[in-house]
Design a protein around this motif. Sequence first.
Motif, PDB file in Angstrom:
ATOM      1  N   GLN A   1      49.432  80.235  19.922  1.00  0.00           N
ATOM      2  CA  GLN A   1      48.072  80.008  20.402  1.00  0.00           C
ATOM      3  C   GLN A   1      47.051  80.819  19.605  1.00  0.00           C
ATOM      4  O   GLN A   1      45.956  80.352  19.293  1.00  0.00           O
ATOM      5  CB  GLN A   1      47.975  80.360  21.900  1.00  0.00           C
ATOM      6  CG  GLN A   1      48.754  79.415  22.788  1.00  0.00           C
ATOM      7  CD  GLN A   1      48.373  77.955  22.565  1.00  0.00           C
ATOM      8  OE1 GLN A   1      47.200  77.596  22.524  1.00  0.00           O
ATOM      9  NE2 GLN A   1      49.380  77.102  22.395  1.00  0.00           N
ATOM     10  N   ALA A   2      47.439  82.052  19.252  1.00  0.00           N
ATOM     11  CA  ALA A   2      46.531  82.899  18.477  1.00  0.00           C
ATOM     12  C   ALA A   2      46.296  82.313  17.089  1.00  0.00           C
ATOM     13  O   ALA A   2      45.167  82.296  16.592  1.00  0.00           O
ATOM     14  CB  ALA A   2      47.109  84.310  18.372  1.00  0.00           C
TER      15      ALA A   2
ATOM     16  N   GLN B   1      43.994  79.343  17.123  1.00  0.00           N
ATOM     17  CA  GLN B   1      42.595  79.741  17.250  1.00  0.00           C
ATOM     18  C   GLN B   1      42.046  80.318  15.959  1.00  0.00           C
ATOM     19  O   GLN B   1      40.847  80.214  15.682  1.00  0.00           O
ATOM     20  CB  GLN B   1      42.452  80.764  18.377  1.00  0.00           C
ATOM     21  CG  GLN B   1      42.704  80.176  19.771  1.00  0.00           C
ATOM     22  CD  GLN B   1      42.726  81.234  20.853  1.00  0.00           C
ATOM     23  OE1 GLN B   1      42.262  82.352  20.642  1.00  0.00           O
ATOM     24  NE2 GLN B   1      43.274  80.893  22.011  1.00  0.00           N
ATOM     25  N   LYS B   2      42.919  80.923  15.147  1.00  0.00           N
ATOM     26  CA  LYS B   2      42.476  81.575  13.919  1.00  0.00           C
ATOM     27  C   LYS B   2      42.093  80.580  12.833  1.00  0.00           C
ATOM     28  O   LYS B   2      41.166  80.838  12.057  1.00  0.00           O
ATOM     29  CB  LYS B   2      43.580  82.495  13.381  1.00  0.00           C
ATOM     30  CG  LYS B   2      43.605  83.861  14.031  1.00  0.00           C
ATOM     31  CD  LYS B   2      42.426  84.670  13.533  1.00  0.00           C
ATOM     32  CE  LYS B   2      42.370  86.019  14.251  1.00  0.00           C
ATOM     33  NZ  LYS B   2      41.111  86.719  13.935  1.00  0.00           N
TER      34      LYS B   2
ATOM     35  N   GLU C   1      40.670  77.116  11.034  1.00  0.00           N
ATOM     36  CA  GLU C   1      39.444  76.355  11.294  1.00  0.00           C
ATOM     37  C   GLU C   1      39.696  74.868  11.503  1.00  0.00           C
ATOM     38  O   GLU C   1      38.748  74.101  11.682  1.00  0.00           O
ATOM     39  CB  GLU C   1      38.466  76.549  10.134  1.00  0.00           C
ATOM     40  CG  GLU C   1      38.893  75.939   8.805  1.00  0.00           C
ATOM     41  CD  GLU C   1      39.849  76.808   8.013  1.00  0.00           C
ATOM     42  OE1 GLU C   1      40.083  76.491   6.839  1.00  0.00           O
ATOM     43  OE2 GLU C   1      40.368  77.794   8.572  1.00  0.00           O
TER      44      GLU C   1
ATOM     45  N   HIS D   1      44.994  89.359  14.058  1.00  0.00           N
ATOM     46  CA  HIS D   1      45.569  89.277  15.398  1.00  0.00           C
ATOM     47  C   HIS D   1      46.972  89.861  15.411  1.00  0.00           C
ATOM     48  O   HIS D   1      47.322  90.636  16.277  1.00  0.00           O
ATOM     49  CB  HIS D   1      45.626  87.833  15.887  1.00  0.00           C
ATOM     50  CG  HIS D   1      46.362  87.698  17.205  1.00  0.00           C
ATOM     51  ND1 HIS D   1      45.733  87.866  18.420  1.00  0.00           N
ATOM     52  CD2 HIS D   1      47.659  87.444  17.497  1.00  0.00           C
ATOM     53  CE1 HIS D   1      46.620  87.716  19.391  1.00  0.00           C
ATOM     54  NE2 HIS D   1      47.789  87.449  18.849  1.00  0.00           N
TER      55      HIS D   1
END
Length: 278
Positions: free
Chosen positions: A144-145, A148-149, A151, A270
């Motif tokens: 998930q991280a 999100q990172k 684009e 992250h």
Amino acid sequence: MGQTKGLDDIQKRLDQGIQDVMTGEKFQEWLRFLSSFHAYSFNNTILIYQQNPQATLVKGFQEWKKHGRFVTKGAKAIKVLAPLIRKKKQEEEKREGKGKEENVLYGFRYVSVFDVSSTDGKELPAPPVQVLEGDGENEKDLLQAWIQKIEVPVRLENTGDANGYYHLLENYIALHKERSTLQQLKTLIHEYAHHLLHAKGAPFEQESNSIREAQAEAVAYVVLHHFGYDTGDYSFGYIAGWSQDLHIMKQIGSDIVVCSHQIIEKLRVHSSKQGATA
């Protein structure tokens, strides 16, 4: 004269190293090696690997001293290329006595560096390494991280027999919703590499499918290995068919290095907080 001869020798070594690595069985070994040297130029990763395949961290003699470590007597140096930069003003602006100076590359020189195994002294802090496997909560959080990172929008759906794909026209990544989290992580990076290398206007937009797949898989291998994943052996047999032209192989290798570094740096922020860097 001696410096020029040394550069000629190192260029010959470089060309031979590229040919050995990019057209042989050493390619997968070099990719594993690259996960520790992703911030270096393609040429220097080849030179370091060729001279010491077991190297993990290299610095110059004085740089090691700054870190409280000293090169052991008789240690063998690794020769790498360092850029020669000088300041230059645009001619028109120079005549008018104004204008900014810009850095201009005008050549290379060879310098000596040493692997950490050739030094003694102050212990270096070791980053925590976490090998992630299966479908643990840690992996799911990481997926998930990473989503999100980057684009590019990511969709979880049924992609049929494929583990996923990158949609060139609509610019999104699809991951098979039924695959393991480890497989989804690997596919995410593979397809993101397609976006960076093969989207409209990207460096290898017009390349053949076999080269594009090899590039994306190579980048995914390097990135995942950097973050502690054992993704197994991949089939790189067709890489020998890319080209026997050293210029083409250098460009392909350079983009694998640049793309891997770009992704690792994007994800590192992250991951370092989670203690999962390598």
